[in-house]
Design a protein around this motif. Structure first.
Motif, PDB file in Angstrom:
ATOM      1  N   GLU A 101      22.582   7.895  10.116  1.00  0.00           N
ATOM      2  CA  GLU A 101      23.019   9.247   9.755  1.00  0.00           C
ATOM      3  C   GLU A 101      22.512  10.283  10.754  1.00  0.00           C
ATOM      4  O   GLU A 101      23.236  11.210  11.125  1.00  0.00           O
ATOM      5  CB  GLU A 101      22.546   9.610   8.346  1.00  0.00           C
ATOM      6  N   LEU A 102      21.278  10.138  11.179  1.00  0.00           N
ATOM      7  CA  LEU A 102      20.669  11.120  12.068  1.00  0.00           C
ATOM      8  C   LEU A 102      21.242  11.120  13.479  1.00  0.00           C
ATOM      9  O   LEU A 102      21.232  12.153  14.153  1.00  0.00           O
ATOM     10  CB  LEU A 102      19.153  10.914  12.127  1.00  0.00           C
ATOM     11  N   VAL A 103      21.754   9.979  13.951  1.00  0.00           N
ATOM     12  CA  VAL A 103      22.296   9.931  15.313  1.00  0.00           C
ATOM     13  C   VAL A 103      23.768  10.327  15.372  1.00  0.00           C
ATOM     14  O   VAL A 103      24.298  10.532  16.467  1.00  0.00           O
ATOM     15  CB  VAL A 103      22.081   8.550  15.985  1.00  0.00           C
ATOM     16  N   LYS A 104      24.413  10.472  14.223  1.00  0.00           N
ATOM     17  CA  LYS A 104      25.823  10.887  14.211  1.00  0.00           C
ATOM     18  C   LYS A 104      25.976  12.237  14.905  1.00  0.00           C
ATOM     19  O   LYS A 104      25.208  13.157  14.674  1.00  0.00           O
ATOM     20  CB  LYS A 104      26.356  10.980  12.781  1.00  0.00           C
ATOM     21  N   GLY A 105      26.984  12.291  15.786  1.00  0.00           N
ATOM     22  CA  GLY A 105      27.256  13.532  16.489  1.00  0.00           C
ATOM     23  C   GLY A 105      26.321  13.823  17.645  1.00  0.00           C
ATOM     24  O   GLY A 105      26.359  14.900  18.221  1.00  0.00           O
ATOM     25  N   THR A 106      25.478  12.854  18.003  1.00  0.00           N
ATOM     26  CA  THR A 106      24.564  13.044  19.138  1.00  0.00           C
ATOM     27  C   THR A 106      25.000  12.149  20.296  1.00  0.00           C
ATOM     28  O   THR A 106      25.890  11.298  20.149  1.00  0.00           O
ATOM     29  CB  THR A 106      23.107  12.675  18.765  1.00  0.00           C
ATOM     30  N   VAL A 145      18.630  -0.264  21.898  1.00  0.00           N
ATOM     31  CA  VAL A 145      17.228   0.087  21.690  1.00  0.00           C
ATOM     32  C   VAL A 145      16.651  -0.868  20.651  1.00  0.00           C
ATOM     33  O   VAL A 145      17.245  -1.050  19.582  1.00  0.00           O
ATOM     34  CB  VAL A 145      17.073   1.543  21.182  1.00  0.00           C
ATOM     35  N   ARG A 146      15.532  -1.478  20.988  1.00  0.00           N
ATOM     36  CA  ARG A 146      14.834  -2.297  19.997  1.00  0.00           C
ATOM     37  C   ARG A 146      13.669  -1.479  19.450  1.00  0.00           C
ATOM     38  O   ARG A 146      12.797  -1.038  20.198  1.00  0.00           O
ATOM     39  CB  ARG A 146      14.297  -3.587  20.576  1.00  0.00           C
ATOM     40  N   VAL A 147      13.695  -1.290  18.129  1.00  0.00           N
ATOM     41  CA  VAL A 147      12.642  -0.565  17.435  1.00  0.00           C
ATOM     42  C   VAL A 147      11.820  -1.579  16.654  1.00  0.00           C
ATOM     43  O   VAL A 147      12.363  -2.343  15.855  1.00  0.00           O
ATOM     44  CB  VAL A 147      13.227   0.485  16.463  1.00  0.00           C
ATOM     45  N   SER A 148      10.524  -1.610  16.921  1.00  0.00           N
ATOM     46  CA  SER A 148       9.628  -2.505  16.190  1.00  0.00           C
ATOM     47  C   SER A 148       8.895  -1.705  15.126  1.00  0.00           C
ATOM     48  O   SER A 148       8.424  -0.593  15.379  1.00  0.00           O
ATOM     49  CB  SER A 148       8.620  -3.159  17.133  1.00  0.00           C
ATOM     50  N   SER A 198      11.872  10.626  14.138  1.00  0.00           N
ATOM     51  CA  SER A 198      11.011  10.468  15.323  1.00  0.00           C
ATOM     52  C   SER A 198      11.632   9.504  16.322  1.00  0.00           C
ATOM     53  O   SER A 198      11.602   9.752  17.540  1.00  0.00           O
ATOM     54  CB  SER A 198       9.628   9.959  14.911  1.00  0.00           C
ATOM     55  N   VAL A 199      12.194   8.404  15.824  1.00  0.00           N
ATOM     56  CA  VAL A 199      12.856   7.443  16.714  1.00  0.00           C
ATOM     57  C   VAL A 199      14.052   8.107  17.393  1.00  0.00           C
ATOM     58  O   VAL A 199      14.234   7.992  18.604  1.00  0.00           O
ATOM     59  CB  VAL A 199      13.283   6.174  15.939  1.00  0.00           C
ATOM     60  N   LYS A 200      14.857   8.813  16.616  1.00  0.00           N
ATOM     61  CA  LYS A 200      16.026   9.506  17.178  1.00  0.00           C
ATOM     62  C   LYS A 200      15.604  10.455  18.292  1.00  0.00           C
ATOM     63  O   LYS A 200      16.185  10.445  19.378  1.00  0.00           O
ATOM     64  CB  LYS A 200      16.762  10.283  16.093  1.00  0.00           C
ATOM     65  N   GLU A 201      14.591  11.282  18.046  1.00  0.00           N
ATOM     66  CA  GLU A 201      14.139  12.247  19.047  1.00  0.00           C
ATOM     67  C   GLU A 201      13.610  11.551  20.302  1.00  0.00           C
ATOM     68  O   GLU A 201      13.881  11.985  21.422  1.00  0.00           O
ATOM     69  CB  GLU A 201      13.083  13.180  18.456  1.00  0.00           C
ATOM     70  N   SER A 202      12.892  10.461  20.121  1.00  0.00           N
ATOM     71  CA  SER A 202      12.373   9.707  21.270  1.00  0.00           C
ATOM     72  C   SER A 202      13.509   9.139  22.102  1.00  0.00           C
ATOM     73  O   SER A 202      13.487   9.199  23.343  1.00  0.00           O
ATOM     74  CB  SER A 202      11.457   8.583  20.805  1.00  0.00           C
ATOM     75  N   MET A 219      11.657  11.656   2.521  1.00  0.00           N
ATOM     76  CA  MET A 219      11.138  10.300   2.450  1.00  0.00           C
ATOM     77  C   MET A 219      10.483   9.915   3.774  1.00  0.00           C
ATOM     78  O   MET A 219      10.872  10.378   4.834  1.00  0.00           O
ATOM     79  CB  MET A 219      12.254   9.310   2.154  1.00  0.00           C
ATOM     80  N   HIS A 220       9.543   9.029   3.670  1.00  0.00           N
ATOM     81  CA  HIS A 220       8.793   8.508   4.810  1.00  0.00           C
ATOM     82  C   HIS A 220       9.729   7.872   5.839  1.00  0.00           C
ATOM     83  O   HIS A 220       9.586   8.089   7.040  1.00  0.00           O
ATOM     84  CB  HIS A 220       7.800   7.492   4.255  1.00  0.00           C
ATOM     85  N   GLU A 221      10.696   7.100   5.373  1.00  0.00           N
ATOM     86  CA  GLU A 221      11.613   6.407   6.274  1.00  0.00           C
ATOM     87  C   GLU A 221      12.452   7.400   7.085  1.00  0.00           C
ATOM     88  O   GLU A 221      12.721   7.183   8.261  1.00  0.00           O
ATOM     89  CB  GLU A 221      12.529   5.457   5.487  1.00  0.00           C
ATOM     90  N   TRP A 222      12.869   8.494   6.441  1.00  0.00           N
ATOM     91  CA  TRP A 222      13.664   9.511   7.138  1.00  0.00           C
ATOM     92  C   TRP A 222      12.846  10.170   8.245  1.00  0.00           C
ATOM     93  O   TRP A 222      13.363  10.422   9.336  1.00  0.00           O
ATOM     94  CB  TRP A 222      14.202  10.550   6.151  1.00  0.00           C
ATOM     95  N   ALA A 223      11.588  10.465   7.979  1.00  0.00           N
ATOM     96  CA  ALA A 223      10.735  11.088   8.991  1.00  0.00           C
ATOM     97  C   ALA A 223      10.538  10.148  10.186  1.00  0.00           C
ATOM     98  O   ALA A 223      10.589  10.591  11.342  1.00  0.00           O
ATOM     99  CB  ALA A 223       9.394  11.468   8.385  1.00  0.00           C
TER     100      ALA A 223
END
Length: 133
Positions: free
Chosen positions: A48-53, A27-30, A9-13, A1-5
């Motif tokens: 979900e993506l930031v779990k364990g990081t 972190v404020r994400v606009s 990207s936000v997680k990696e940044s 899904m688009h939202e997951w991608a």
């Protein structure tokens, strides 16, 4: 899904910022309204993506920025919400995945010109980061 991608990207940044600055508090994400992101899916994906990081406990604030357009022919300004009223489901979905397609589907409500610029409300970006002292 688009939202997951986008969440990935936000997680990696943010992970890259963590490597540079250390512990991050907030972190404020606009998110530009033109992206038409399903906020619940985006928030869930990010969580979900930031779990364990290293950024698992960061407070992510998500803010939607309104999209505005201005006609290059007559100067009329209008909101993306106004434009959505005249768009079909297929057009909305196309713009969701490729926001630049807005120019293929949206016309100035005053003069019907397709020549307009997006003044704001496009893209996804990290507006600011608070680091722990």
């Amino acid at each position: 899904m688009h939202e997951w991608a986008l969440a990935e990207s936000v997680k990696e940044s943010v992970l890259n910022l963590y490597k540079e600055y250390g512990a991050i508090k907030k972190v404020r994400v606009s998110i530009g309204e033109l992206q038409q992101i399903d906020l619940e899916i985006f928030k869930y994906a990010l969580n979900e993506l930031v779990k364990g990081t290293a950024i698992e406990n960061v407070d992510f604030e998500i803010v939607v920025k309104s999209a505005r357009m201005r006609c290059n022919v007559c100067g009329h300004e209008w909101s993306f919400k106004d434009a959505l009223k005249s768009l079909g489901e297929d057009a909305c979905e196309a713009i969701h995945f490729i926001p630049e397609l807005a120019h293929s589907f949206i016309r100035c409500p005053k003069c019907n010109s397709p020549d307009f610029e997006v003044l704001g409300g496009r893209g996804v970006w990290i507006e600011y980061v608070e680091v722990k002292k």
